[in-house]
Scaffold this motif. Structure first.
Motif, PDB file in Angstrom:
ATOM      1  N   MET B 242       0.852  -1.205   0.000  1.00 37.87           N
ATOM      2  CA  MET B 242       0.000   0.000   0.000  1.00 37.87           C
ATOM      3  C   MET B 242       0.871   1.233   0.000  1.00 37.87           C
ATOM      4  N   THR B 243       0.292   2.335  -0.475  1.00 41.48           N
ATOM      5  CA  THR B 243       1.031   3.591  -0.446  1.00 41.48           C
ATOM      6  C   THR B 243       1.230   3.998   1.008  1.00 41.48           C
ATOM      7  N   GLY B 244       2.342   4.665   1.235  1.00 38.06           N
ATOM      8  CA  GLY B 244       2.857   4.887   2.583  1.00 38.06           C
ATOM      9  C   GLY B 244       1.874   5.341   3.632  1.00 38.06           C
ATOM     10  N   ASP B 245       1.031   6.313   3.302  1.00 42.36           N
ATOM     11  CA  ASP B 245       0.283   6.961   4.369  1.00 42.36           C
ATOM     12  C   ASP B 245      -1.167   6.497   4.485  1.00 42.36           C
ATOM     13  N   VAL B 246      -1.514   5.429   3.816  1.00 41.09           N
ATOM     14  CA  VAL B 246      -2.871   4.913   3.965  1.00 41.09           C
ATOM     15  C   VAL B 246      -2.839   3.785   4.987  1.00 41.09           C
TER      16      VAL B 246
END
Lengths: 270, 270
Positions: B242-246
């Motif tokens: 997943m993308t870092g900040d999710v």
């Protein structure tokens, strides 16, 4: 720095942004006949404050507004603080998330700059359910989708319920509303392979898309699926392999599977 | 062949299975303190009639019961036909799907025979939301999961809302309720690789599981995730990139991504 303002009167006209929220999404008095952008709860309010949408005000109980401390440093808006009962009187129902923020809508980005840096794009047609649309944006944010093109027949991504279900990610994933022809022309010009996700598609081709530098996934609503026009405009038709007698997946779920299947090879942060 | 019986009195005692549905899921008078299995709407009623759960009765408006014609041929139960108003009086609210069926709960299958022919199994811990659980079963059915082991802290898959959200697939995907130790012991004995889906897992290892003959995916609820015990019992820990900040995906969505990623290579019907 947000200015904390104590209020104790639900009729205070400064709280107009937050009045009668169950009707706030349709506001004929506002541009486009649509409401403000509204965020509920500390997590989503934080995402709103970090988004391109210009904040207008906050309303919350003291504890929740305090939770937002560092996030309020960079914004110059009033933060109205009151008790839960007064807040419920303003909003029209008990809101257990305890804090709200309002923002203005922002002009939609132009397609060319939106697509210039993107590698994975979702193009939606007929996704007319606010919860599905919100879930889809949440999944897009998690799985590395860089932009969403909101095509004909779709619900409003900035409707309050969409914002809530997306957990605020609809405020972070850039999107533009456009027609299908316009979308596909812009995608082709930017070097995208346009893939339609459809039950009649090739089940083997979905994961193959992971090798492509730029992929746009055309997604339709669960019942009707994509229109004939959308299917014709696509370069390739793909599908998620499913067991024989199951009709389909929810559109946001199908999108998540497809985002992962086509995206994981191109560097979504591991 | 179902016997069509016209009724016009909402107080008719023969309609007891369908009375006050909003409370029907908790029935201390029944074995286990749980309600009957209830299906709503023609699609789900059809799945109930084709399931291992012994049907008891139907209640519907004439048009909906007629829609079920061929499906009623094989069952020997009463089909009570009435008008929409009487039906609403029985049920306690207006039910726009127009037809209901009730069935008895069935004894849970033993683990060894349940796993004997399975190649993809989901093992759930703490999935305590009926809608998430229903969605998860729907996704399991679509994406080739052969069985679900319902571990500690999970909601009841046969709760009316779970059945409805699953679109009846909870009636078709075999499941058993069991403890974690019991589940993992039975899975190991049947030759399964037990993989925990967790944010701390290896993002590269998920799709690699597609090569395994037998895979069991351990899935936890969205907030707390899997327990330390579950993580320790697993052979391998994997995650969805997943993308870092999710933070995370909804558990049913994460399950769908994982079912697809680990299952598509092993012959889910294309």
């Amino acid at each position: 720095m947000a200015r904390v303002v104590e209020v104790d009167d639900a009729a205070d006209p400064r709280l107009a942004d937050f009045r009668d929220l169950s009707r706030a999404d349709r506001r004929p008095d506002r541009p486009g006949g649509r409401g403000l952008v509204l965020a509920e709860g500390t997590v989503v309010v934080r995402r709103l404050l970090a988004s391109p949408y210009p904040p207008r005000a906050l309303l919350g109980v003291a504890r929740r507004v305090e939770d937002l401390g560092p996030d309020l440093a960079a914004v110059d808006v009033p933060a109205y603080v009151t008790d839960a009962g007064t807040m419920a009187d303003v909003v029209g129902f008990h809101l257990n998330r305890g804090v709200l923020a309002s923002a203005d809508r922002a002009p939609a980005p132009d397609l060319a700059p939106l697509l210039a840096g993107a590698r994975r794009v979702a193009v939606l047609e007929g996704v007319n359910d606010h919860e599905n649309l919100g879930s889809l944006f949440r999944n897009a944010a998690a799985l590395g989708v860089d932009a969403v093109l909101v095509g004909p027949g779709c619900a409003d991504p900035l409707y309050r319920r969409s914002v809530r279900v997306s957990m605020g990610h609809v405020l972070r994933v850039p999107f533009a509303t456009c027609g299908l022809a316009e979308a596909v022309t812009a995608l082709r010009a930017a070097g995208f392979v346009v893939a339609a996700l459809t039950p009649g598609g090739d089940p083997g081709a979905l994961t193959g898309l992971a090798e492509q530098e730029r992929v746009a996934l055309l997604l339709g609503a669960e019942g009707p699926g994509l229109s004939a026009e959308a299917l014709e405009r696509a370069d390739v038709r793909v599908r998620i392999p499913m067991t024989g007698d199951v009709d389909s997946l929810n559109v946001a779920t199908a999108a998540a599977v497809a985002f992962h299947a086509t995206g994981h090879a191109v560097g979504v942060a591991p």
